[in-house]
Design a protein around this motif. Structure first.
Motif, PDB file in Angstrom:
ATOM      1  N   UNK A 174      22.000   6.529 -26.180  1.00 44.65           N
ATOM      2  CA  UNK A 174      22.560   5.701 -25.112  1.00 44.65           C
ATOM      3  C   UNK A 174      21.479   5.523 -24.040  1.00 44.65           C
ATOM      4  N   UNK A 175      21.185   4.270 -23.686  1.00 45.37           N
ATOM      5  CA  UNK A 175      20.105   3.973 -22.742  1.00 45.37           C
ATOM      6  C   UNK A 175      20.669   3.214 -21.544  1.00 45.37           C
ATOM      7  N   UNK A 176      20.401   3.729 -20.371  1.00 41.81           N
ATOM      8  CA  UNK A 176      20.725   3.044 -19.120  1.00 41.81           C
ATOM      9  C   UNK A 176      19.436   2.807 -18.347  1.00 41.81           C
ATOM     10  N   UNK A 177      19.437   1.760 -17.541  1.00 39.34           N
ATOM     11  CA  UNK A 177      18.244   1.392 -16.791  1.00 39.34           C
ATOM     12  C   UNK A 177      18.443   1.699 -15.312  1.00 39.34           C
ATOM     13  N   UNK A 178      17.482   2.395 -14.737  1.00 37.60           N
ATOM     14  CA  UNK A 178      17.502   2.702 -13.305  1.00 37.60           C
ATOM     15  C   UNK A 178      16.287   2.048 -12.648  1.00 37.60           C
ATOM     16  N   UNK A 179      16.538   1.328 -11.561  1.00 38.93           N
ATOM     17  CA  UNK A 179      15.458   0.655 -10.847  1.00 38.93           C
ATOM     18  C   UNK A 179      14.857   1.595  -9.820  1.00 38.93           C
ATOM     19  N   UNK A 180      13.593   1.955 -10.036  1.00 37.90           N
ATOM     20  CA  UNK A 180      12.877   2.840  -9.120  1.00 37.90           C
ATOM     21  C   UNK A 180      11.643   2.103  -8.613  1.00 37.90           C
ATOM     22  N   UNK A 181      11.711   1.619  -7.366  1.00 37.13           N
ATOM     23  CA  UNK A 181      10.583   0.908  -6.757  1.00 37.13           C
ATOM     24  C   UNK A 181      10.113  -0.256  -7.627  1.00 37.13           C
ATOM     25  N   UNK A 182      11.084  -1.054  -8.061  1.00 37.60           N
ATOM     26  CA  UNK A 182      10.847  -2.253  -8.879  1.00 37.60           C
ATOM     27  C   UNK A 182      10.406  -1.927 -10.304  1.00 37.60           C
ATOM     28  N   UNK A 183      10.548  -0.672 -10.711  1.00 37.85           N
ATOM     29  CA  UNK A 183      10.213  -0.272 -12.082  1.00 37.85           C
ATOM     30  C   UNK A 183      11.512   0.052 -12.816  1.00 37.85           C
ATOM     31  N   UNK A 184      11.732  -0.602 -13.952  1.00 37.05           N
ATOM     32  CA  UNK A 184      12.938  -0.376 -14.750  1.00 37.05           C
ATOM     33  C   UNK A 184      12.750   0.890 -15.585  1.00 37.05           C
ATOM     34  N   UNK A 185      13.283   2.001 -15.093  1.00 35.64           N
ATOM     35  CA  UNK A 185      13.108   3.299 -15.732  1.00 35.64           C
ATOM     36  C   UNK A 185      14.262   3.545 -16.707  1.00 35.64           C
ATOM     37  N   UNK A 186      13.964   3.851 -17.979  1.00 33.56           N
ATOM     38  CA  UNK A 186      15.049   4.128 -18.937  1.00 33.56           C
ATOM     39  C   UNK A 186      15.607   5.538 -18.761  1.00 33.56           C
TER      40      UNK A 186
ATOM     41  N   UNK B  76       1.660   0.757 -15.411  1.00 32.08           N
ATOM     42  CA  UNK B  76       1.554  -0.712 -15.385  1.00 32.08           C
ATOM     43  C   UNK B  76       1.877  -1.257 -14.000  1.00 32.08           C
ATOM     44  N   UNK B  77       2.932  -0.708 -13.365  1.00 31.82           N
ATOM     45  CA  UNK B  77       3.318  -1.185 -12.032  1.00 31.82           C
ATOM     46  C   UNK B  77       2.265  -0.818 -10.993  1.00 31.82           C
ATOM     47  N   UNK B  78       1.649   0.348 -11.140  1.00 32.95           N
ATOM     48  CA  UNK B  78       0.583   0.751 -10.229  1.00 32.95           C
ATOM     49  C   UNK B  78      -0.596  -0.220 -10.324  1.00 32.95           C
ATOM     50  N   UNK B  79      -0.935  -0.619 -11.534  1.00 34.98           N
ATOM     51  CA  UNK B  79      -2.048  -1.553 -11.730  1.00 34.98           C
ATOM     52  C   UNK B  79      -1.733  -2.914 -11.110  1.00 34.98           C
ATOM     53  N   UNK B  80      -0.511  -3.406 -11.323  1.00 31.90           N
ATOM     54  CA  UNK B  80      -0.114  -4.693 -10.734  1.00 31.90           C
ATOM     55  C   UNK B  80      -0.127  -4.610  -9.206  1.00 31.90           C
ATOM     56  N   UNK B  81       0.422  -3.523  -8.662  1.00 28.65           N
ATOM     57  CA  UNK B  81       0.458  -3.350  -7.210  1.00 28.65           C
ATOM     58  C   UNK B  81      -0.951  -3.222  -6.639  1.00 28.65           C
ATOM     59  N   UNK B  82      -1.817  -2.514  -7.359  1.00 25.79           N
ATOM     60  CA  UNK B  82      -3.200  -2.352  -6.890  1.00 25.79           C
ATOM     61  C   UNK B  82      -3.904  -3.700  -6.799  1.00 25.79           C
ATOM     62  N   UNK B  83      -3.693  -4.563  -7.783  1.00 31.43           N
ATOM     63  CA  UNK B  83      -4.312  -5.888  -7.755  1.00 31.43           C
ATOM     64  C   UNK B  83      -3.801  -6.705  -6.579  1.00 31.43           C
ATOM     65  N   UNK B  84      -2.510  -6.613  -6.307  1.00 25.69           N
ATOM     66  CA  UNK B  84      -1.947  -7.360  -5.178  1.00 25.69           C
ATOM     67  C   UNK B  84      -2.488  -6.837  -3.853  1.00 25.69           C
ATOM     68  N   UNK B  85      -2.590  -5.517  -3.732  1.00 26.73           N
ATOM     69  CA  UNK B  85      -3.135  -4.917  -2.520  1.00 26.73           C
ATOM     70  C   UNK B  85      -4.580  -5.365  -2.307  1.00 26.73           C
ATOM     71  N   UNK B  86      -5.367  -5.326  -3.367  1.00 27.81           N
ATOM     72  CA  UNK B  86      -6.771  -5.736  -3.263  1.00 27.81           C
ATOM     73  C   UNK B  86      -6.904  -7.218  -2.936  1.00 27.81           C
TER      74      UNK B  86
ATOM     75  N   UNK C  40       0.841  -1.207   0.000  1.00 30.03           N
ATOM     76  CA  UNK C  40       0.000   0.000   0.000  1.00 30.03           C
ATOM     77  C   UNK C  40       0.868   1.246   0.000  1.00 30.03           C
ATOM     78  N   UNK C  41       1.949   1.232   0.801  1.00 28.93           N
ATOM     79  CA  UNK C  41       2.877   2.373   0.808  1.00 28.93           C
ATOM     80  C   UNK C  41       3.544   2.530  -0.562  1.00 28.93           C
ATOM     81  N   UNK C  42       3.914   1.400  -1.162  1.00 24.91           N
ATOM     82  CA  UNK C  42       4.525   1.446  -2.488  1.00 24.91           C
ATOM     83  C   UNK C  42       3.543   2.008  -3.516  1.00 24.91           C
ATOM     84  N   UNK C  43       2.301   1.578  -3.446  1.00 24.07           N
ATOM     85  CA  UNK C  43       1.282   2.076  -4.368  1.00 24.07           C
ATOM     86  C   UNK C  43       1.093   3.584  -4.223  1.00 24.07           C
TER      87      UNK C  43
END
Length: 219
Positions: free
Chosen positions: A92-104, A166-176, A31-34
């Motif tokens: 040039x693309x690097x990936x940063x992990x932000x709260x389990x989201x792979x941000x380009x 997309x991550x918000x939707x997945x997290x919302x389903x898990x919370x529910x 819930x905090x992550x969401x």
């Protein structure tokens, strides 16, 4: 909500209590992550809106400059002047992990394609001479070069917002699922086992009392 099919024993009750504790802790963390994802998503959407308006404004002005340059120049010569690009552009693309989201994280790498004498490269962005061209064409190219990084930033922000949505939707389903299914089922099952154990204890006490009564009568 439903009672899980488990053996009504004290060991099973202890295990279910541990699962319930873990489920509640996981629910709070998700819930905090969401909430944090939603907060960041709103910020990104606002950035996206402001940047998009700025980019669209600059692109419109650049297209207007190209239109004016086309009207003032000979079409064949204009096409020839722009047929040999002065720069090569790579992403040039690097990936940063932000709260389990792979941000380009994207950025342009620009390399001059035309070498000058003595191995030096030109820092000019214009792929033509200035004798037979007009200032409107220069303005259009300079404006496009200026907003190129903004276009890439806009693409990065829009991709980030999509991934976060997309991550918000997945997290919302898990919370529910935890809030409305897993936790209630565990609580109902624990309550049911407790009731059955208490009922068994009462039956045991009743039998002991009757046995004691029979013994006393026999004496």
């Amino acid at each position: 909500m439903a009672v899980l099919k488990v053996n009504p024993t004290r060991m099973e009750l202890s295990q279910l209590k541990k699962k319930l504790k873990t489920a509640k802790k996981g629910h709070k963390l998700l819930k905090d992550k969401q909430d944090e994802l939603v907060r960041r998503f709103i910020e990104i959407i606002r950035q996206n809106e402001a940047l998009r308006k700025e980019v669209e404004k600059e692109l419109t002005q650049s297209f207007n400059d190209f239109t004016m340059a086309s009207a003032l120049a000979i079409p064949d010569f204009l096409e020839l002047a722009l047929s040999m690009p002065k720069q090569r552009v790579y992403v040039d693309i690097e990936i940063e992990n932000v709260m389990s989201v792979a941000i380009p994280q994207m950025k342009f790498i620009k390399e001059n394609a035309i070498e000058l004498e003595e191995g030096k490269q030109s820092s000019s962005i214009f792929p033509y001479g200035f004798t037979h061209t007009n200032s409107e064409l220069d303005e259009a190219i300079m404006r496009l070069d200026k907003i190129l990084d903004q276009l890439l930033q806009l693409a990065e922000i829009e991709k980030t917002s999509q991934l976060m949505a997309d991550e918000i939707e997945v997290t919302r389903r898990r919370v529910n699922a935890l809030e409305y299914r897993t936790i209630p089922d565990l609580e109902d099952t624990i309550k049911s086992i407790r009731m059955r154990l208490e009922e068994g204890e009462r039956e045991t006490i009743t039998r002991l009392m009757k046995t004691k009564e029979l013994i006393n009568k026999a004496r």
